[in-house]
Each structure stands twice: as structure tokens, then as C-alpha cells.
Design a protein around this motif. Structure first.
Motif, mmCIF file in Angstrom:
data_model
loop_
_atom_site.group_PDB
_atom_site.id
_atom_site.type_symbol
_atom_site.label_atom_id
_atom_site.label_comp_id
_atom_site.label_asym_id
_atom_site.label_seq_id
_atom_site.Cartn_x
_atom_site.Cartn_y
_atom_site.Cartn_z
ATOM 1 N N PRO A 99 0.784 -1.222 0.000
ATOM 2 C CA PRO A 99 0.000 0.000 0.000
ATOM 3 C C PRO A 99 0.822 1.282 0.000
ATOM 4 N N SER A 100 2.079 1.184 0.341
ATOM 5 C CA SER A 100 2.898 2.391 0.476
ATOM 6 C C SER A 100 4.211 2.249 -0.280
ATOM 7 N N TRP A 101 4.740 3.384 -0.644
ATOM 8 C CA TRP A 101 5.999 3.448 -1.399
ATOM 9 C C TRP A 101 7.096 3.955 -0.475
ATOM 10 N N TYR A 102 8.156 3.183 -0.389
ATOM 11 C CA TYR A 102 9.282 3.561 0.460
ATOM 12 C C TYR A 102 10.588 3.555 -0.329
ATOM 13 N N GLY A 103 10.493 3.858 -1.619
ATOM 14 C CA GLY A 103 11.692 3.865 -2.428
ATOM 15 C C GLY A 103 12.256 2.470 -2.609
ATOM 16 N N ASN A 104 13.573 2.329 -2.514
ATOM 17 C CA ASN A 104 14.169 1.034 -2.820
ATOM 18 C C ASN A 104 13.857 -0.045 -1.794
ATOM 19 N N THR A 105 13.160 0.340 -0.710
ATOM 20 C CA THR A 105 12.699 -0.684 0.233
ATOM 21 C C THR A 105 11.677 -1.597 -0.422
ATOM 22 N N CYS A 106 11.165 -1.190 -1.565
ATOM 23 C CA CYS A 106 10.184 -2.016 -2.267
ATOM 24 C C CYS A 106 10.781 -3.333 -2.750
ATOM 25 N N LEU A 107 12.101 -3.484 -2.648
ATOM 26 C CA LEU A 107 12.727 -4.761 -2.988
ATOM 27 C C LEU A 107 12.746 -5.723 -1.799
ATOM 28 N N LYS A 108 12.204 -5.294 -0.688
ATOM 29 C CA LYS A 108 12.144 -6.148 0.496
ATOM 30 C C LYS A 108 10.732 -6.683 0.676
ATOM 31 N N ASP A 109 10.603 -7.959 0.920
ATOM 32 C CA ASP A 109 9.283 -8.568 0.947
ATOM 33 C C ASP A 109 8.444 -8.131 2.136
ATOM 34 N N VAL A 110 9.060 -7.575 3.158
ATOM 35 C CA VAL A 110 8.307 -7.219 4.365
ATOM 36 C C VAL A 110 7.279 -6.127 4.126
ATOM 37 N N VAL A 111 7.437 -5.349 3.069
ATOM 38 C CA VAL A 111 6.501 -4.240 2.842
ATOM 39 C C VAL A 111 5.241 -4.696 2.107
ATOM 40 N N TYR A 112 5.213 -5.938 1.668
ATOM 41 C CA TYR A 112 4.099 -6.418 0.861
ATOM 42 C C TYR A 112 3.052 -7.118 1.720
ATOM 43 N N THR A 113 1.792 -6.851 1.386
ATOM 44 C CA THR A 113 0.697 -7.376 2.190
ATOM 45 C C THR A 113 -0.091 -8.465 1.478
ATOM 46 N N ASN A 114 0.024 -8.533 0.181
ATOM 47 C CA ASN A 114 -0.693 -9.553 -0.575
ATOM 48 C C ASN A 114 0.225 -10.143 -1.630
ATOM 49 N N TRP A 115 0.047 -11.441 -1.848
ATOM 50 C CA TRP A 115 0.886 -12.144 -2.806
ATOM 51 C C TRP A 115 0.027 -13.007 -3.718
ATOM 52 N N GLY A 116 0.508 -13.172 -4.934
ATOM 53 C CA GLY A 116 -0.153 -14.094 -5.845
ATOM 54 C C GLY A 116 0.582 -15.412 -5.880
ATOM 55 N N GLN A 117 -0.010 -16.385 -6.506
ATOM 56 C CA GLN A 117 0.672 -17.647 -6.737
ATOM 57 C C GLN A 117 1.790 -17.421 -7.739
ATOM 58 N N GLY A 118 2.820 -18.167 -7.622
ATOM 59 C CA GLY A 118 3.978 -17.963 -8.458
ATOM 60 C C GLY A 118 3.879 -18.615 -9.822
ATOM 61 N N THR A 119 4.821 -18.245 -10.659
ATOM 62 C CA THR A 119 4.953 -18.863 -11.974
ATOM 63 C C THR A 119 6.404 -19.306 -12.139
ATOM 64 N N GLN A 120 6.583 -20.527 -12.621
ATOM 65 C CA GLN A 120 7.917 -21.111 -12.707
ATOM 66 C C GLN A 120 8.652 -20.605 -13.947
ATOM 67 N N VAL A 121 9.870 -20.164 -13.736
ATOM 68 C CA VAL A 121 10.760 -19.795 -14.837
ATOM 69 C C VAL A 121 11.970 -20.719 -14.784
ATOM 70 N N THR A 122 12.226 -21.408 -15.875
ATOM 71 C CA THR A 122 13.376 -22.300 -15.964
ATOM 72 C C THR A 122 14.204 -21.912 -17.170
ATOM 73 N N VAL A 123 15.468 -21.630 -16.923
ATOM 74 C CA VAL A 123 16.375 -21.250 -17.997
ATOM 75 C C VAL A 123 17.421 -22.343 -18.134
ATOM 76 N N SER A 124 17.351 -23.039 -19.226
ATOM 77 C CA SER A 124 18.239 -24.174 -19.422
ATOM 78 C C SER A 124 18.358 -24.493 -20.900
ATOM 79 N N SER A 125 19.526 -24.982 -21.275
ATOM 80 C CA SER A 125 19.720 -25.418 -22.658
ATOM 81 C C SER A 125 19.409 -26.907 -22.796
#
Length: 125
Positions: A99-125
Motif C-alpha cells: 500500500p505504500s511506497w518507500y523507495g528502494n525498500t520495495c525490494l524487500k518482501d516485508v513491505v508487501y501485504t498480498n501475494w499471488g501464486q507464483g509462476t515457474q521460470v526455468t532457464v536451461s539449454s
């Protein structure tokens, strides 16, 4: 309040993927959105985040110049364009809302209140 991440898949090194985070139940332009990832056996890490307008964004050092976060508030969707993929980018990617913007603190998960289900990314040859 719901977030749904999609767009993951298997890609070769050097390839590209675009992840989408579609939100519902709230106005996207009222929230900060961040992308995070977690690889097996590793701690989760913030990848990128955007303020409500999309004008201000942050990236972890390892993805700078390769990943781009953008948002279309009219479509209630935030994107993560990932170019130049590397095997170390392989992880489950999640999007979260804050809900709030704290600059580069937005890279820390503690500021987030809601999450979605993830999506898998696989990088491989």
C-alpha cells in the motif's frame, strides 16, 4: 484482493520471457507492485518493483539492464520483461502488492501485504 502471476516457462539462455501479474479486487494504481523470486534451496529475493505510477522503479543488481518492469493500470496488470535470461534466473516468480511506497525498500518482501501464486521460470539449454 487477488494477484495472479503468469507467463513463466522453459527458455534457453539468452532468451526472453514476459511475466504478467494481473490484479483484481483493487485498483492497481493505488498499490506498489513488486516481483520476487525463489529458487530451490535459496532465500527469496526481490527482483524489481514499481511505484503506483510506474515512473519510479528499482531492480536488483543482477537483473539491471536485462529486466524491465512496467504497468498498465487500465488493464490492472504489471509486467516483467526478462531478456538475456541466465540459468541463475531460474526460480518461481511471485508478484506482491504494497500500500505504500518507500523507495528502494520495495525490494524487500516485508513491505508487501498480498501475494499471488507464483509462476515457474526455468532457464536451461
Amino acid at each position: 484482493v487477488q494477484l495472479q502471476a503468469s507467463g513463466g516457462g522453459l527458455e534457453q539462455p539468452g532468451g526472453s520471457l514476459r511475466l504478467s501479474c494481473e490484479v483484481s479486487g483493487f485498483r492497481l494504481d493505488n498499490y506498489v507492485i513488486g516481483w520476487f523470486r525463489q529458487a530451490p534451496g535459496k532465500e527469496g529475493e526481490g527482483v524489481s518493483c514499481s511505484d503506483r505510477s510506474g515512473r519510479f522503479t528499482y531492480y536488483r543488481d543482477s537483473v539491471k539492464g536485462r529486466f524491465t518492469i512496467s504497468r498498465d493500470n487500465a488493464k490492472n496488470t504489471v509486467y516483467l520483461q526478462m531478456n538475456g535470461l541466465k540459468p541463475e534466473d531460474s526460480a518461481v516468480y511471485y508478484c506482491g502488492s504494497a500500500p505504500s511506497w518507500y523507495g528502494n525498500t520495495c525490494l524487500k518482501d516485508v513491505v508487501y501485504t498480498n501475494w499471488g501464486q507464483g509462476t515457474q521460470v526455468t532457464v536451461s539449454s
